[in-house]
Motif scaffolding. Structure first.
Motif, PDB file in Angstrom:
ATOM      1  N   ILE A 219     -66.154 -26.374 -11.612  1.00  0.00           N
ATOM      2  CA  ILE A 219     -66.718 -26.239 -10.156  1.00  0.00           C
ATOM      3  C   ILE A 219     -66.887 -27.732  -9.657  1.00  0.00           C
ATOM      4  CG2 ILE A 219     -68.770 -25.643  -9.023  1.00  0.00           C
ATOM      5  CD1 ILE A 219     -69.391 -23.597 -11.230  1.00  0.00           C
ATOM      6  N   PHE A 220     -66.186 -27.905  -8.487  1.00  0.00           N
ATOM      7  CA  PHE A 220     -66.233 -29.296  -7.927  1.00  0.00           C
ATOM      8  C   PHE A 220     -66.141 -29.269  -6.562  1.00  0.00           C
ATOM      9  CE2 PHE A 220     -61.705 -27.993  -9.164  1.00  0.00           C
ATOM     10  CZ  PHE A 220     -61.431 -27.985  -7.810  1.00  0.00           C
ATOM     11  N   ASP A 221     -66.430 -28.078  -5.849  1.00  0.00           N
ATOM     12  CA  ASP A 221     -66.393 -28.114  -4.389  1.00  0.00           C
ATOM     13  C   ASP A 221     -67.160 -26.956  -3.860  1.00  0.00           C
ATOM     14  OD1 ASP A 221     -64.638 -26.144  -4.672  1.00  0.00           O
ATOM     15  OD2 ASP A 221     -62.876 -27.452  -3.660  1.00  0.00           O
ATOM     16  N   GLY A 222     -67.273 -26.765  -2.630  1.00  0.00           N
ATOM     17  CA  GLY A 222     -68.180 -25.717  -1.988  1.00  0.00           C
ATOM     18  C   GLY A 222     -67.429 -24.165  -2.491  1.00  0.00           C
ATOM     19  N   ARG A 223     -66.066 -24.252  -2.759  1.00  0.00           N
ATOM     20  CA  ARG A 223     -65.378 -22.965  -2.946  1.00  0.00           C
ATOM     21  C   ARG A 223     -65.873 -22.454  -4.225  1.00  0.00           C
ATOM     22  NH1 ARG A 223     -59.560 -25.174  -2.260  1.00  0.00           N
ATOM     23  NH2 ARG A 223     -60.479 -26.930  -3.042  1.00  0.00           N
ATOM     24  N   GLY A 224     -65.933 -23.470  -5.473  1.00  0.00           N
ATOM     25  CA  GLY A 224     -66.328 -23.130  -6.738  1.00  0.00           C
ATOM     26  C   GLY A 224     -67.753 -22.680  -6.553  1.00  0.00           C
ATOM     27  N   ILE A 225     -68.566 -23.124  -6.086  1.00  0.00           N
ATOM     28  CA  ILE A 225     -70.036 -22.743  -5.673  1.00  0.00           C
ATOM     29  C   ILE A 225     -70.073 -21.380  -5.050  1.00  0.00           C
ATOM     30  CG2 ILE A 225     -72.470 -23.075  -4.589  1.00  0.00           C
ATOM     31  CD1 ILE A 225     -71.782 -26.231  -4.550  1.00  0.00           C
ATOM     32  N   GLU A 226     -69.277 -21.173  -4.242  1.00  0.00           N
ATOM     33  CA  GLU A 226     -69.130 -19.713  -3.450  1.00  0.00           C
ATOM     34  C   GLU A 226     -68.800 -18.721  -4.416  1.00  0.00           C
ATOM     35  OE1 GLU A 226     -68.733 -16.480  -0.478  1.00  0.00           O
ATOM     36  OE2 GLU A 226     -69.910 -18.280  -0.773  1.00  0.00           O
ATOM     37  N   ALA A 227     -67.846 -19.280  -5.264  1.00  0.00           N
ATOM     38  CA  ALA A 227     -67.220 -18.345  -6.321  1.00  0.00           C
ATOM     39  C   ALA A 227     -68.316 -17.930  -7.354  1.00  0.00           C
ATOM     40  CB  ALA A 227     -65.841 -18.649  -6.925  1.00  0.00           C
ATOM     41  N   VAL A 236     -75.039 -23.515  -9.944  1.00  0.00           N
ATOM     42  CA  VAL A 236     -74.195 -24.308 -10.452  1.00  0.00           C
ATOM     43  C   VAL A 236     -74.527 -25.597 -11.218  1.00  0.00           C
ATOM     44  CG1 VAL A 236     -72.268 -23.201  -9.147  1.00  0.00           C
ATOM     45  CG2 VAL A 236     -73.437 -25.356  -8.561  1.00  0.00           C
ATOM     46  N   GLN A 237     -73.965 -25.995 -12.044  1.00  0.00           N
ATOM     47  CA  GLN A 237     -74.112 -27.170 -12.939  1.00  0.00           C
ATOM     48  C   GLN A 237     -72.954 -27.846 -12.730  1.00  0.00           C
ATOM     49  OE1 GLN A 237     -76.583 -28.325 -16.428  1.00  0.00           O
ATOM     50  NE2 GLN A 237     -74.411 -28.550 -17.196  1.00  0.00           N
ATOM     51  N   LEU A 321     -61.291 -45.165 -26.043  1.00  0.00           N
ATOM     52  CA  LEU A 321     -62.650 -44.529 -25.423  1.00  0.00           C
ATOM     53  C   LEU A 321     -62.825 -43.094 -25.031  1.00  0.00           C
ATOM     54  CD1 LEU A 321     -65.523 -46.083 -24.268  1.00  0.00           C
ATOM     55  CD2 LEU A 321     -64.417 -45.544 -21.877  1.00  0.00           C
ATOM     56  N   PRO A 322     -63.739 -42.453 -25.587  1.00  0.00           N
ATOM     57  CA  PRO A 322     -63.858 -41.233 -25.221  1.00  0.00           C
ATOM     58  C   PRO A 322     -64.272 -40.981 -23.734  1.00  0.00           C
ATOM     59  CG  PRO A 322     -65.799 -41.574 -26.366  1.00  0.00           C
ATOM     60  CD  PRO A 322     -64.927 -42.852 -26.474  1.00  0.00           C
ATOM     61  N   MET A 323     -63.253 -40.412 -22.888  1.00  0.00           N
ATOM     62  CA  MET A 323     -63.394 -40.388 -21.281  1.00  0.00           C
ATOM     63  C   MET A 323     -63.827 -38.832 -21.085  1.00  0.00           C
ATOM     64  SD  MET A 323     -60.941 -43.335 -20.017  1.00  0.00           S
ATOM     65  CE  MET A 323     -59.263 -42.603 -20.943  1.00  0.00           C
ATOM     66  N   TRP A 324     -64.905 -38.504 -21.331  1.00  0.00           N
ATOM     67  CA  TRP A 324     -65.247 -37.015 -21.001  1.00  0.00           C
ATOM     68  C   TRP A 324     -65.058 -36.568 -19.496  1.00  0.00           C
ATOM     69  CZ3 TRP A 324     -66.618 -36.788 -25.853  1.00  0.00           C
ATOM     70  CH2 TRP A 324     -67.296 -37.618 -26.641  1.00  0.00           C
ATOM     71  N   ALA A 325     -64.218 -35.405 -19.516  1.00  0.00           N
ATOM     72  CA  ALA A 325     -63.737 -34.881 -18.159  1.00  0.00           C
ATOM     73  C   ALA A 325     -63.560 -33.398 -18.189  1.00  0.00           C
ATOM     74  CB  ALA A 325     -62.639 -35.919 -17.509  1.00  0.00           C
ATOM     75  N   GLY A 326     -63.902 -32.600 -17.217  1.00  0.00           N
ATOM     76  CA  GLY A 326     -63.373 -31.298 -17.312  1.00  0.00           C
ATOM     77  C   GLY A 326     -61.925 -31.021 -16.517  1.00  0.00           C
ATOM     78  N   GLN A 327     -61.636 -29.876 -16.413  1.00  0.00           N
ATOM     79  CA  GLN A 327     -60.063 -29.558 -15.891  1.00  0.00           C
ATOM     80  C   GLN A 327     -60.372 -29.991 -14.285  1.00  0.00           C
ATOM     81  OE1 GLN A 327     -59.426 -25.605 -17.227  1.00  0.00           O
ATOM     82  NE2 GLN A 327     -58.240 -26.367 -19.084  1.00  0.00           N
ATOM     83  N   GLY A 328     -61.521 -30.081 -13.840  1.00  0.00           N
ATOM     84  CA  GLY A 328     -61.299 -30.494 -12.438  1.00  0.00           C
ATOM     85  C   GLY A 328     -61.318 -31.884 -12.035  1.00  0.00           C
ATOM     86  N   ALA A 329     -60.945 -32.508 -13.022  1.00  0.00           N
ATOM     87  CA  ALA A 329     -60.846 -34.065 -12.853  1.00  0.00           C
ATOM     88  C   ALA A 329     -59.944 -34.687 -11.920  1.00  0.00           C
ATOM     89  CB  ALA A 329     -60.658 -34.868 -14.387  1.00  0.00           C
ATOM     90  N   SER A 330     -58.850 -33.859 -11.429  1.00  0.00           N
ATOM     91  CA  SER A 330     -57.882 -34.240 -10.468  1.00  0.00           C
ATOM     92  C   SER A 330     -58.269 -34.299  -9.234  1.00  0.00           C
ATOM     93  CB  SER A 330     -56.611 -33.544 -10.898  1.00  0.00           C
ATOM     94  OG  SER A 330     -56.866 -32.101 -10.615  1.00  0.00           O
ATOM     95  N   ALA A 331     -59.363 -33.365  -9.205  1.00  0.00           N
ATOM     96  CA  ALA A 331     -59.911 -33.279  -7.800  1.00  0.00           C
ATOM     97  C   ALA A 331     -60.460 -34.450  -7.083  1.00  0.00           C
ATOM     98  CB  ALA A 331     -61.073 -32.184  -7.735  1.00  0.00           C
TER      99      ALA A 331
END
Length: 353
Positions: A219-227, A236-237, A321-331
């Protein structure tokens, strides 16, 4: 404005958005900016010594009078297998040799256990919200936190974990889908734990429990919150989208990697700490993928890998270095945290109108 208000009413916040804790990355500036924008800021305390937690909480309280969340790891004390530890050291020794770091160290526990001392710290600080990753501490600790007026959140990666958390007395459950960055909150031995996506996990958890459910992962934008709301969540977190905020403690090479990310840039590995975590691919995580099952118990593995990512004087080695990131990183996002929260709210509420 929002389809449900039970999470806001519970936590005492204006908007149903929680900034994920992300220990080592969140700062008092990030947390307070999120809180002042009406969401719930979270300080990741899993890696922090107690005195630093005190200092950072004091800084947060200087900058905001709104509720905030302190997050801790609830992992069990690891067991050390001498043979496995020697093999794990041997697997990383080539990188120590390459970097001129000498002999890989003996495995130790680099992260604090949530013990009586940590409990005493939280009871002293009395935040409005306390959240846990990897399950929960014991019933006595939870009861003490509740008597102190703290609300309890924890992450579930399966319906069974969510039901267990509710039975243990949590006030809300974070349904963490497989898209999420950083460590999976999995705390059972279920082979499927942590592999279920947010779109599937959230409605199943909503149907299984009575407490508010917070959607996390991708979740990285308003569309994700709406969903998330349409799936039945009460909030959402969001973690990865806050990494680019100027208030976050993300070093420049990590920020550059985020800016260059695509939708295929992340994968899940246990090589950094011993538990599955979604990270941006780099040389270390890619080269060590074949040995992903041959790791030490969390967090012993981290004591072998942490020296690789940063030099003694603090220089970053992005290949390690561990660079923690989710699948929405490209947003991507590089807005100040407060402005980013306001953008999320505006986007989501446009969807509701």
């Amino acid at each position: 404005m929002w389809p449900r208000r039970n999470l806001q009413d519970l936590l005492g916040i204006e908007h149903p958005i929680i900034q994920a804790p992300m220990s080592g990355i969140t700062t008092p500036e990030l947390v307070s900016a999120v809180c002042n924008a009406g969401a719930l800021g979270s300080l990741g305390c899993g890696l922090l010594p107690s005195e630093l937690v005190r200092e950072q909480v004091a800084a947060i309280r200087t900058a905001t009078d709104r509720p905030f969340n302190l997050n801790f790891f609830a992992h069990p004390r690891p067991s050390v297998d001498n043979k496995a530890a020697a093999e794990a050291r041997q697997r990383v020794q080539r990188y120590y040799d390459e970097l001129g770091l000498g002999t890989a160290p003996e495995a130790t526990e680099p992260f604090p256990i949530f013990d009586s001392s940590r409990l005493g710290l939280v009871l002293e600080l009395r935040p409005r919200v306390v959240s846990f990753h990897f399950g929960l501490p014991g019933a006595d600790a939870l009861n003490a936190l509740k008597r102190a007026g703290c609300l309890i959140l924890s992450s579930a990666t399966t319906v069974a974990e969510a039901r267990w958390l509710e039975a243990a007395g949590v006030d809300a459950i974070i349904a963490q889908g497989a898209e999420a960055g950083g460590h999976r909150g999995t705390f059972t031995d279920d082979a499927g734990a942590g592999t279920v996506g947010t779109m599937v996990l959230v409605p199943r958890v909503v149907d299984a429990v009575r407490v508010p459910v917070i959607a996390a992962g991708g979740i990285f934008d308003g569309r994700g919150i709406e969903a998330a709301f349409k799936l039945g969540a009460s909030g959402v977190q969001i973690g990865t989208a806050f990494l680019g905020c100027p208030e976050s403690n993300v070093p420049p090479p990590y920020r550059e990697a985020l800016r260059a990310a695509t939708d295929l840039s992340t994968h899940v590995t246990r090589m950094y700490t011993g538990r599955p975590a979604r990270v941006l691919r780099n040389r270390f995580s890619s080269e060590m993928a074949a040995g992903d099952a041959l790791v030490l118990d969390f967090p012993l593995q981290a004591s072998l890998t942490m020296p690789l990512g940063r030099s003694a004087d603090g220089d970053i080695r992005p290949d390690f270095l561990p660079m923690w990131a989710g699948q929405g990183a490209s947003a991507g996002n590089n807005l100040p945290a407060g402005e980013f929260v306001r953008r999320l709210v505006n986007e989501a509420q446009e969807k509701h109108s």
